[in-house]
Every structure is written in C-alpha cells, then in structure tokens.
Design a protein around this motif. Structure first.
Motif, PDB file in Angstrom:
ATOM      1  N   VAL A   1      13.690  64.453  42.749  1.00 28.19           N
ATOM      2  CA  VAL A   1      13.042  64.835  41.494  1.00 28.19           C
ATOM      3  C   VAL A   1      11.667  64.182  41.336  1.00 28.19           C
ATOM      4  O   VAL A   1      10.677  64.849  41.076  1.00 28.19           O
ATOM      5  N   ILE A   2      11.608  62.873  41.514  1.00 33.63           N
ATOM      6  CA  ILE A   2      10.385  62.150  41.166  1.00 33.63           C
ATOM      7  C   ILE A   2       9.310  62.315  42.239  1.00 33.63           C
ATOM      8  O   ILE A   2       8.197  62.781  41.958  1.00 33.63           O
ATOM      9  N   MET A   3       9.643  61.970  43.502  1.00 29.58           N
ATOM     10  CA  MET A   3       8.617  61.971  44.545  1.00 29.58           C
ATOM     11  C   MET A   3       7.983  63.349  44.776  1.00 29.58           C
ATOM     12  O   MET A   3       6.762  63.449  44.903  1.00 29.58           O
ATOM     13  N   PRO A   4       8.791  64.432  44.852  1.00 32.37           N
ATOM     14  CA  PRO A   4       8.136  65.726  45.080  1.00 32.37           C
ATOM     15  C   PRO A   4       7.057  66.012  44.038  1.00 32.37           C
ATOM     16  O   PRO A   4       6.010  66.559  44.367  1.00 32.37           O
ATOM     17  N   GLN A   5       7.313  65.608  42.797  1.00 38.42           N
ATOM     18  CA  GLN A   5       6.323  65.872  41.753  1.00 38.42           C
ATOM     19  C   GLN A   5       5.175  64.870  41.803  1.00 38.42           C
ATOM     20  O   GLN A   5       4.013  65.245  41.666  1.00 38.42           O
ATOM     21  N   ALA A   6       5.520  63.585  42.007  1.00 32.48           N
ATOM     22  CA  ALA A   6       4.475  62.553  42.015  1.00 32.48           C
ATOM     23  C   ALA A   6       3.520  62.779  43.185  1.00 32.48           C
ATOM     24  O   ALA A   6       2.304  62.674  43.036  1.00 32.48           O
ATOM     25  N   LEU A   7       4.086  63.114  44.353  1.00 29.42           N
ATOM     26  CA  LEU A   7       3.222  63.329  45.517  1.00 29.42           C
ATOM     27  C   LEU A   7       2.341  64.545  45.302  1.00 29.42           C
ATOM     28  O   LEU A   7       1.189  64.564  45.696  1.00 29.42           O
ATOM     29  N   LYS A   8       2.906  65.569  44.669  1.00 29.50           N
ATOM     30  CA  LYS A   8       2.107  66.769  44.410  1.00 29.50           C
ATOM     31  C   LYS A   8       0.908  66.428  43.532  1.00 29.50           C
ATOM     32  O   LYS A   8      -0.208  66.845  43.813  1.00 29.50           O
TER      33      LYS A   8
END
Lengths: 262, 429
Positions: free
Chosen positions: B343-350
C-alpha cells in the motif's frame, strides 16, 4: 436529513444475542496530557447496532478507533471477540482481521483497482487463493450494487460509490464486527442515501455495528442503542425512541435541539 | 420595469455544440502562443533571430568537420585554414573513450555485458516483458562481474550460493519470528562468504575450470567505468534508500537515530571527500596486505552517498501520503511490512519518481569525479588523449562526444521516468 425507513426495514434477522462481542471496561485515553476518553464502560453484544453521537471533539471517533487499536488506550481493558487488546502485535492483527472499519474519507487505495482493493487483504492477510478472493469480492461488490466498476480505479468513482466500495472491501474480510467512522460526513447529499441503504442492508443481516454518525434518521431506524458522548465521556445511553423523544440529560437535549432544529 | 414571470422551466436539455471557428487548430496556436500582443511578437522574432545566428555560426564548424586524419596537424592541413571540427580524434580514439585500457581482444566482454544489462533491465522497467526474465535480472550482476573482471566463474556462483544459504536459513527459522530469522539468515550468509566460499571456489575451479582472462581494475576506464559505477550505484541506492527512509520514520529510537545520523553525515560531506576516503584512508584502516579493489571501494562510497539522498527523496514521498492510507491498511489487518510493500511504497515511490530519477541522473554524472582519485573516467581519458603529440590542443570534439554520450543516458532516464509517471497515473484515467 429526515429518512423514514421504519416501514421498509426487515427486522426479522436483526436479533441481538447474549454473546458479548466487545467489552470495554474503565477505559481511559490521553493524547499527551489531554484526557481524551474518560472511564468508558461499554458492552456490545453480537447483533447489536449502536449509534454513537455527540459534538465534534467529544471522543466518539477516538472510541471506535480504540476498538481496532488505531489508537492506543492507556487504562482499563478492551476485549474484542474474546481477544484482549494489549501491546501484543499478534492479538492486534487478529482483532483487525475480525473487525471491519469504514472511514469518513473512504481511504481506498488509489493505485489499485476496485477489485484489487477488495482482494488485497483476503489474499495477503487471510491467505485465500486469488480466484476465491476475486469471487468473494465480486459477490460483495454486487451486494453494494457496483460490480460494473470492478476494474476502474477509485479516482474514477463518485464519493458515494467509493464509500460503498470501502464497505465491500471491509466485508471481503468476513468481519464479525463493523465500525463506521462518520461514513456519510464527506458525501454530497445526493449520495448519502445510497451509503445508508447499504448500511441498513448490513444491519438487516444481523451484523454487529458501531456507527459514529450524525444521521439521526438512520439512528432512529436502525440502532437498538444510541450513545451520546461529550468531553470524552458517555453522557447518555438509551434506546433510540427514548433518546430522541425523552432524552434524560440536559446536555443531550441541547445537542438534539441544535441538530434537529431545521 | 420588466414584467415577467420569475419561474423558468427548461423544456428540453441543451445538447453539446462545436466550439466557434478559430478557437481550435494551428491559427489559434499561432495567435495565442506566438503573437498574442506586441511583447510576445517581439520576443518571438528576437528568439528566431538568435536561433538563426547560433545555427549559422555553428553549422560550418560541424559541416566542414574532418573525420579522416591521424593527428590534429593533419586535420588543420586538410581544412586549409577554414573553420572546422576535427572529429578524426573520435574515430581514432573512441575505443579508448569507451573502454579505457581494457585489452582490445577482450572488448566483446564488456559489450556483451552491456547488451545483457539491457535484457536484465527489461522485465524491471517494462511490465509486458515476461516475469520469468526476472530470474535473469537477478543473475545478471554476477554474470556481468565475471564478464568484465574475468577470472573463474565459480567466484560469483559461490557468492550467490551465500544468498541461497541465507534464504534457506530464513525459511527454516521463520517460526522463531521474523526478526530472529532475518538475523540468523544474515549470519548464515556471512559464515558462508567468509569461511566456506573461498574453499568451494577453489575446489570447483579445479573440478571444472571455467574462467576468462582476468582484467584488473586499473585497466578499466572510460564509459565502461562510468556505467559500472553508475549502474551499480543506482540499483543499490534505491533499495537501501527505502530501508533508510523507513528507518528515519521508525518509532524505534535507536533505528531512527542511526538513520538520521547516517543521512545527515553523508549529506553533509562532499562526494569528493568520500572518494578520497575510499582511495587513501581505507588503506590505513584495513589490515596491511588486504587487496581491496579501488573500483569496489568507489562503488561503495558512491552508493552510500546516493543512498542518503535517495532516503530523503523517498521520505518526502512517504510524508505526502495521507494518514488514512496507513490506517486503512492497518484496519484491514496488514502488518507493517505488508502494508509498506503493498500500500505505502507503491504510492510513495510513485510520488517520488521525479526526485528519484533526479538523484539517479546526478549520480551518473558524478561518476566523472573519480578522475580526482586517479581512475580513468572519460574526462581523465580526454586529458590523456590530449597529452599525446598527435592530439595536443584538442578540446571541443572530445567534450562534445563525452557530453553527447552522457546526454543519451541521462535523457533516456528522464524520458523513461515521464513514461512511468504516465503509466502509473490512476487518479483520472
């Protein structure tokens, strides 16, 4: 908003059992030095539908967020479905997978499709096979009446649709208890009804529900108990009929007169 | 006084209509963007004049360039006093700019490694490429090491075996809790690398000698060196940066303090200082007689440097996520690592893509700084080419070539990042 559901609601399955779902005893919570919840005592039996009302800042959201440990309590006990919430992470995860939660701002995962939102936790927490998880997800999306949106992203849906997806996402974990934290407060008036309808259907199926809401029509129609909170404490606890027609405390009367004036 | 009934009822809804003529197309573009008023018309004309002037003054130099000559003086003879570039130096020395003093008979090895690198990157960068190729991506670093440095194949194989040992220990020890399991796995891998690996390599080497002619780090240079340092630094700094960013946001005071100290220390020091540390000071600290490859030391320092910056870029992405995303993940019963990963990393990295690619490009260009510690990066080679009698006094042509190659790499990264941002855009698709 006045909702008149009395006639349409099917009460045949809305039965409250004697089994205890949640027991909160002498619970206290502080944010730093601010005493946010004071001596909370509450027992919820299986099948109960409880509406928690109160002015903003009264601690109603904090209370239900303590039930799945999104907030930590500092005194007293909370036992959910026989599991005591402590700092033990295993217990916390166990409780969270049994308790569904619906937020004011939906909190759908914007990088995943509606279907992926619904299958994520069943696959990764319950370790259910992907096909089976998709089947369950479609079942619940049909139940909230948006199966055709399954492959869209949350950003493409209206607020009401997003909130119904959020409800479906929680249901996919087959929770025993559902918590609603002001589920209709961020919605346009036109969309409130579709979300409330979904919640009513859930109540008709006998789900144990705790709702923080300002929808007094919903409270009157569905709740079997209304809890009024102010300044971090439970001020009045009553059945909905008496709560609205014959409130006991002065504070409750004032609150009701303010929200029901129009 | 207007007398009319205030009530209004629309009989039928209005259909959508075409915009009026002149509001779309080329004419509108010209009028709105180039000749909107006097000032914009003036700016348009001035820019055109400057553009024409630049093209007119540079083009003869490029058009009259000489590609066939053996020295700068021969170039000048051919030109006979006319203005013209002497790109013959590139034709004469391009292999050196690309490979440094790598043995010419072995050029196929870095070239093959480069081609395989493109193949290894494909499944990571482009999802339509079959996932099974990821196995190749995982094997690529060892393979590339073997191809470029040569020696026995069993050295990288045995290094990978250490990872396998770690993975097996991890699987066996999962029941003891994830923290203990990770610790044991790390210990297992280290034991393998320090005590078993050497013997296994020698034994396998005698059993089945698969080896390439060894090439020392001293012989490597040019873009080979820049790409080796750059690509390794890039691919290591992203995962390490993620770990460090999570460390900095951790609730555990020790982890948090360590991360903050590391990030602030590394960011507070110029890269060149770290490179000098790598080339000089490490020799004093390491036990005498240790041969610790200079390129490896530089890679470590460049990676640490990039990691600190990467951590801050990713922390920015993490901070931009609304709290509700964490809460929703938690409320669904996802534990910390699963919530981060799904949940967090896919969005934060994007969110961080522009910053991440910015760091990557910076890192890749910073590899030219190794010139100061005596490694032969393209700039160092341009100096040594100029030091020969044939090409004394040639500047522009070499720098244009080097700059052009760097530009190709950096511009591709930039374009890829834009493509990625478009692909991951799910808000209003």
């Amino acid at each position: 908003m006045e909702l008149n559901y009395e006639t349409e609601i099917d009460r045949s399955r809305m039965r409250v059992s004697d089994e205890v779902a949640i027991r909160i005893a002498d619970m206290n919570k502080w944010y730093g030095t601010y005493h946010a919840l004071r001596d909370i005592n509450l027992t919820v039996r299986r099948g109960e539908r409880i509406v928690i009302a109160g002015p903003s800042g009264s601690g109603k959201s904090t209370l239900i967020r303590c039930i799945n440990r999104l907030e930590e309590h500092q005194g007293g006990r909370i036992v959910v479905d026989g599991i005591e919430l402590s700092s033990d992470l295993k217990n916390i995860d166990k409780v969270r997978s049994e308790v569904g939660m619906v937020f004011q701002h939906f909190n759908l995962f914007p990088h995943l499709t509606i279907l992926e939102n619904c299958t994520l936790a069943p696959i990764w927490v319950r370790q259910i096979a992907r096909n089976e998880a998709i089947e369950t997800a479609m079942h619940f999306l049909e139940k909230v009446r948006i199966p055709e949106q399954a492959h869209k992203y949350p950003g493409q849906l209206s607020g009401g649709q997003q909130q119904r997806v959020a409800i479906a996402r929680s249901l996919c974990m087959k929770p025993k208890i559902m918590l609603f934290d002001e589920p209709t407060s961020a919605l346009d008036p036109e969309m409130i009804k579709e979300v409330l309808d979904t919640m009513i259907e859930l109540a008709e199926e006998g789900m144990t529900m705790l709702c923080v809401t300002h929808e007094m029509g919903f409270a009157q129609a569905v709740a079997n108990r209304v809890i009024f909170m102010d300044q971090g404490q439970i001020v009045e606890e009553n059945d909905p009929h008496d709560f609205f027609n014959n409130p006991q405390s002065e504070r409750t009367r004032l609150f009701l007169s303010q929200i029901l004036r129009h | 006084m207007i007398d009319r009934n205030p009530a209004f009822v629309r009989g039928e809804m209005l259909p959508a209509r075409e915009p009026p003529a002149g509001e779309t197309g080329l004419l509108k573009l010209l009028r709105e963007s180039f000749f909107k008023d006097w000032l914009s018309a003036l700016l348009t004309v001035t820019s055109l004049i400057v553009l024409i002037w630049i093209v007119r003054s540079v083009s003869p130099w490029l058009i009259d360039s000489v590609w066939n000559a053996n020295s700068l003086s021969e170039c000048r003879q051919i030109l006979g006093g006319a203005e013209g570039a002497c790109f013959a130096v590139i034709r004469d020395r391009w292999t050196q700019l690309l490979f440094g003093f790598y043995p010419p008979t072995q050029y196929w090895r870095p070239v093959l490694a480069f081609a395989l690198m493109l193949l290894a990157m494909a499944p990571i960068l482009f999802p339509p490429v079959p996932r099974r190729l990821l196995w190749f991506s995982a094997a690529f670093p060892g393979l590339a090491y073997w191809l470029i440095w040569g020696g026995t194949l069993w050295l990288p194989v045995s290094a990978y075996a250490g990872l396998a040992v770690g993975a097996i220990v991890l699987r066996l020890a999962t029941r003891l809790g994830s923290g203990v399991a990770i610790g044991l796995a790390l210990a297992g891998a280290l034991v393998w690398w320090f005590f078993a690996s050497g013997a296994v390599t020698t034994a396998l080497g005698q059993l089945l000698p698969l080896s390439l002619a060894p090439v020392t780090s001293r012989e490597m240079g040019g873009f080979l060196l820049s790409i080796v340092i750059g690509v390794t630094g890039i691919s290591l700094s992203l995962p390490l940066g993620i770990v460090l960013a999570l460390g900095r946001r951790s609730k555990m005071p020790l982890v948090k303090t360590l991360s903050v100290v590391f990030i602030e220390f590394i960011r507070g020091v110029p890269l060149i200082t770290l490179l000098f540390t790598a080339s000089l000071l490490l020799n004093y600290f390491l036990p005498p007689g240790t041969t610790f490859d200079l390129i490896l030391r530089v890679i470590i320092m460049v990676t640490l440097f990039a990691t600190a910056y990467m951590a801050e870029v990713i922390r920015g992405g993490l901070a931009a996520l609304p709290r509700g995303q964490y809460e929703a993940a938690e409320a669904l019963g996802l534990d910390y690592w699963k919530a981060q990963r799904l949940v967090i990393m896919p969005q934060a990295l994007k969110i961080s893509i522009p910053g991440i690619v910015n760091s990557f490009i910076g890192l890749f260009k910073d590899t030219t700084l190794v010139v100061f510690i005596g490694l032969l990066d393209p700039i160092a080679l341009s100096n040594s080419i100029r030091a020969t009698t044939d090409w004394q006094g040639i500047y522009w042509e070499l720098f244009i070539f080097i700059g052009g190659l760097f530009f190709i790499f950096c511009f591709s990264m930039s374009r890829y990042s834009m493509h990625l941002e478009r692909r991951l855009k799910t808000e209003h698709r």
